[in-house]
Design a protein around this motif. Structure first.
Motif, PDB file in Angstrom:
ATOM      1  N   TRP A  43       0.833  -1.205   0.000  1.00  0.00           N
ATOM      2  CA  TRP A  43       0.000   0.000   0.000  1.00  0.00           C
ATOM      3  C   TRP A  43       0.869   1.257   0.000  1.00  0.00           C
ATOM      4  CZ3 TRP A  43      -0.470   4.095   3.397  1.00  0.00           C
ATOM      5  CH2 TRP A  43      -1.561   4.948   3.188  1.00  0.00           C
ATOM      6  N   LEU A  44       1.934   1.250   0.787  1.00  0.00           N
ATOM      7  CA  LEU A  44       2.834   2.409   0.843  1.00  0.00           C
ATOM      8  C   LEU A  44       3.499   2.645  -0.502  1.00  0.00           C
ATOM      9  CD1 LEU A  44       4.207   4.615   2.508  1.00  0.00           C
ATOM     10  CD2 LEU A  44       5.938   2.943   3.170  1.00  0.00           C
ATOM     11  N   LEU A  45       3.994   1.572  -1.140  1.00  0.00           N
ATOM     12  CA  LEU A  45       4.645   1.700  -2.447  1.00  0.00           C
ATOM     13  C   LEU A  45       3.652   2.198  -3.497  1.00  0.00           C
ATOM     14  CD1 LEU A  45       6.803  -1.571  -2.507  1.00  0.00           C
ATOM     15  CD2 LEU A  45       7.607   0.779  -2.156  1.00  0.00           C
ATOM     16  N   GLN A  46       2.438   1.674  -3.452  1.00  0.00           N
ATOM     17  CA  GLN A  46       1.424   2.112  -4.415  1.00  0.00           C
ATOM     18  C   GLN A  46       1.034   3.570  -4.180  1.00  0.00           C
ATOM     19  OE1 GLN A  46      -1.862  -0.705  -4.356  1.00  0.00           O
ATOM     20  NE2 GLN A  46      -1.009  -1.649  -6.185  1.00  0.00           N
ATOM     21  N   THR A  47       0.983   3.968  -2.921  1.00  0.00           N
ATOM     22  CA  THR A  47       0.651   5.360  -2.604  1.00  0.00           C
ATOM     23  C   THR A  47       1.727   6.298  -3.118  1.00  0.00           C
ATOM     24  OG1 THR A  47      -0.559   4.653  -0.624  1.00  0.00           O
ATOM     25  CG2 THR A  47       0.084   6.970  -0.753  1.00  0.00           C
ATOM     26  N   VAL A  48       2.993   5.911  -2.917  1.00  0.00           N
ATOM     27  CA  VAL A  48       4.105   6.726  -3.432  1.00  0.00           C
ATOM     28  C   VAL A  48       4.020   6.837  -4.950  1.00  0.00           C
ATOM     29  CG1 VAL A  48       6.612   6.806  -3.735  1.00  0.00           C
ATOM     30  CG2 VAL A  48       5.642   6.227  -1.499  1.00  0.00           C
ATOM     31  N   THR A  49       3.739   5.707  -5.596  1.00  0.00           N
ATOM     32  CA  THR A  49       3.604   5.714  -7.061  1.00  0.00           C
ATOM     33  C   THR A  49       2.454   6.606  -7.503  1.00  0.00           C
ATOM     34  OG1 THR A  49       4.460   3.446  -7.167  1.00  0.00           O
ATOM     35  CG2 THR A  49       3.284   4.259  -9.097  1.00  0.00           C
ATOM     36  N   PHE A  50       1.339   6.517  -6.781  1.00  0.00           N
ATOM     37  CA  PHE A  50       0.156   7.302  -7.125  1.00  0.00           C
ATOM     38  C   PHE A  50       0.427   8.803  -6.952  1.00  0.00           C
ATOM     39  CE2 PHE A  50      -4.278   8.797  -6.347  1.00  0.00           C
ATOM     40  CZ  PHE A  50      -4.830   8.338  -7.529  1.00  0.00           C
ATOM     41  N   VAL A  51       1.056   9.170  -5.851  1.00  0.00           N
ATOM     42  CA  VAL A  51       1.383  10.579  -5.605  1.00  0.00           C
ATOM     43  C   VAL A  51       2.379  11.078  -6.653  1.00  0.00           C
ATOM     44  CG1 VAL A  51       2.476  12.188  -3.993  1.00  0.00           C
ATOM     45  CG2 VAL A  51       0.885  10.449  -3.140  1.00  0.00           C
ATOM     46  N   SER A  52       3.347  10.247  -7.021  1.00  0.00           N
ATOM     47  CA  SER A  52       4.311  10.625  -8.062  1.00  0.00           C
ATOM     48  C   SER A  52       3.606  10.901  -9.373  1.00  0.00           C
ATOM     49  CB  SER A  52       5.348   9.516  -8.246  1.00  0.00           C
ATOM     50  OG  SER A  52       6.067   9.296  -7.063  1.00  0.00           O
ATOM     51  N   ARG A  53       2.593  10.082  -9.644  1.00  0.00           N
ATOM     52  CA  ARG A  53       1.814  10.285 -10.871  1.00  0.00           C
ATOM     53  C   ARG A  53       1.034  11.597 -10.822  1.00  0.00           C
ATOM     54  NH1 ARG A  53       1.832   9.431 -16.138  1.00  0.00           N
ATOM     55  NH2 ARG A  53      -0.243   9.076 -16.996  1.00  0.00           N
ATOM     56  N   ILE A  54       0.503  11.946  -9.649  1.00  0.00           N
ATOM     57  CA  ILE A  54      -0.206  13.223  -9.491  1.00  0.00           C
ATOM     58  C   ILE A  54       0.739  14.391  -9.755  1.00  0.00           C
ATOM     59  CG2 ILE A  54      -1.325  14.743  -7.816  1.00  0.00           C
ATOM     60  CD1 ILE A  54      -2.497  12.260  -6.496  1.00  0.00           C
ATOM     61  N   ILE A  55       1.943  14.314  -9.193  1.00  0.00           N
ATOM     62  CA  ILE A  55       2.932  15.377  -9.383  1.00  0.00           C
ATOM     63  C   ILE A  55       3.338  15.480 -10.848  1.00  0.00           C
ATOM     64  CG2 ILE A  55       5.279  16.110  -8.804  1.00  0.00           C
ATOM     65  CD1 ILE A  55       4.870  14.790  -6.068  1.00  0.00           C
ATOM     66  N   GLU A  56       3.495  14.326 -11.489  1.00  0.00           N
ATOM     67  CA  GLU A  56       3.932  14.310 -12.889  1.00  0.00           C
ATOM     68  C   GLU A  56       2.874  14.882 -13.820  1.00  0.00           C
ATOM     69  OE1 GLU A  56       5.020  11.010 -16.359  1.00  0.00           O
ATOM     70  OE2 GLU A  56       4.810  10.402 -14.249  1.00  0.00           O
ATOM     71  N   THR A  57       1.615  14.498 -13.614  1.00  0.00           N
ATOM     72  CA  THR A  57       0.552  14.903 -14.531  1.00  0.00           C
ATOM     73  C   THR A  57      -0.161  16.189 -14.111  1.00  0.00           C
ATOM     74  OG1 THR A  57      -1.061  13.524 -13.344  1.00  0.00           O
ATOM     75  CG2 THR A  57       0.136  12.507 -15.185  1.00  0.00           C
ATOM     76  N   LYS A  58       0.072  16.595 -12.818  1.00  0.00           N
ATOM     77  CA  LYS A  58      -0.598  17.782 -12.265  1.00  0.00           C
ATOM     78  C   LYS A  58      -2.122  17.662 -12.302  1.00  0.00           C
ATOM     79  CE  LYS A  58       3.166  21.007 -13.278  1.00  0.00           C
ATOM     80  NZ  LYS A  58       4.142  19.962 -13.638  1.00  0.00           N
ATOM     81  N   ARG A  59      -2.613  16.454 -12.068  1.00  0.00           N
ATOM     82  CA  ARG A  59      -4.052  16.189 -11.997  1.00  0.00           C
ATOM     83  C   ARG A  59      -4.257  14.898 -11.206  1.00  0.00           C
ATOM     84  NH1 ARG A  59      -5.215  11.977 -15.372  1.00  0.00           N
ATOM     85  NH2 ARG A  59      -3.766  11.601 -17.097  1.00  0.00           N
ATOM     86  N   PHE A  60      -5.535  14.628 -10.879  1.00  0.00           N
ATOM     87  CA  PHE A  60      -5.846  13.372 -10.202  1.00  0.00           C
ATOM     88  C   PHE A  60      -5.907  12.270 -11.254  1.00  0.00           C
ATOM     89  CE2 PHE A  60      -8.488  10.446  -7.632  1.00  0.00           C
ATOM     90  CZ  PHE A  60      -7.733  10.476  -6.475  1.00  0.00           C
ATOM     91  N   PRO A  61      -4.979  11.307 -11.220  1.00  0.00           N
ATOM     92  CA  PRO A  61      -4.826  10.367 -12.353  1.00  0.00           C
ATOM     93  C   PRO A  61      -5.836   9.212 -12.341  1.00  0.00           C
ATOM     94  CG  PRO A  61      -3.168   9.927 -10.688  1.00  0.00           C
ATOM     95  CD  PRO A  61      -3.938  11.126 -10.207  1.00  0.00           C
ATOM     96  N   ILE A  62      -7.016   9.492 -12.835  1.00  0.00           N
ATOM     97  CA  ILE A  62      -8.028   8.435 -12.973  1.00  0.00           C
ATOM     98  C   ILE A  62      -8.770   8.558 -14.309  1.00  0.00           C
ATOM     99  CG2 ILE A  62      -8.425   8.136 -10.488  1.00  0.00           C
ATOM    100  CD1 ILE A  62     -10.913   9.904 -10.819  1.00  0.00           C
TER     101      ILE A  62
END
Length: 272
Positions: A43-62
């Motif tokens: 869960w921690l690794l997935q959360t880090v990945t998810f937050v990294s994706r938010i920072i990269e795309t500057k949006r909520f990635p869904i």
């Protein structure tokens, strides 16, 4: 780095499900605790990945299918952690995580903004995991089969009252029965996870994938046969000669699937 975190989370997820399966069958609280902490790391690794994706795309990635599946799997894992810690409904946690793993595996192949090189690498590495899990399950089933054969041999010697050095060198019947069961506990979830990854890989990589392929059908029948073994052993509490014979028969069918059905398959060569 994100790709490495994702691959690590997949491996830890597999280990977590294996421990949850052990707890599911044996009511083993230690296995449950190990599974919980492994899942927490996932869960921690997935959360880090998810937050990294938010920072990269500057949006909520869904917005894409890939992003939506990843977020869905993350939600399932989050809920299963909460349920496991607060409510202790262990069986629902196990089945929730099997479903979440399936969703996470689908996410790997869903359309996304990944480069072709990264996508091809992930496909290749998950195929390797599929083969490794399948062969690992086969190895566990093989050792379990050998313990059942030893059980039947000792049972025969005891019934004929042949007290000799050969008999004393074997473990007692209850231990042979238990070791055979434990190895099947390890093998069945590995086979299930290997089948999930294999089917998804086949859908993506093979132009004319069919469910009625001999090896595909045979592999699922193997899973069903061993599933019946666990029903008899864990639910109906069947032990002794009857369950040993069922285990021996299950392994013989596994050999038929591996060698005969594998040779009849249109895309399997030697692996499951």
């Amino acid at each position: 780095m994100v790709a490495l975190l994702y691959e690590l989370s997949i491996l830890l997820y597999i280990a977590s499900i294996l421990f949850y399966f052990i707890d599911f069958l044996q009511q083993n609280r230690k296995a449950n605790d190990i599974a919980f902490w492994l899942l927490s790391i996932v869960w921690l690794l997935q959360t880090v990945t998810f937050v990294s994706r938010i920072i990269e795309t500057k949006r909520f990635p869904i917005l894409t299918m890939s992003e939506g599946l990843y977020f869905y799997a993350w939600l399932l894992i989050t809920l299963s952690l909460v349920i496991n810690r607060l409510l202790r409904v262990d069986f629902i946690v196990f089945f929730t995580n099997v479903l979440a793993f399936f969703i996470l595996a689908i996410h790997t192949f869903a359309p996304s903004s990944q480069s072709p090189a990264v996508a091809e690498r992930l496909v290749s590495e998950l195929l390797i995991i599929h083969i490794t899990l399948s062969l690992g399950a086969y190895a566990a089933f093989t050792l379990s089969f050998l313990f059942s054969v030893l059980y039947m041999l000792q049972y025969s010697l005891l019934k004929k009252k042949k007290w000799g050095a050969r008999l004393w060198r074997m473990a007692d019947l209850s231990r042979l029965d238990f070791l055979s069961y434990v190895l099947n506990v390890l093998g069945l979830p590995m086979l299930l996870l290997g089948l999930i990854l294999g089917v998804i890989w086949a859908y993506i990589q093979i132009d004319h994938f069919h469910w009625y392929d001999a090896k595909v059908l045979g592999s699922f029948v193997v899973f069903l046969v061993y599933g019946v073994y666990f029903y008899k052993r864990a639910v109906r509490q069947m032990q002794g000669k009857a369950i040993a014979l069922w285990n021996i028969g299950s392994f013989l069918f596994l050999l038929v699937n591996f060698f005969l059905f594998g040779s009849l398959s249109k895309f399997h060569f030697w692996y499951s």
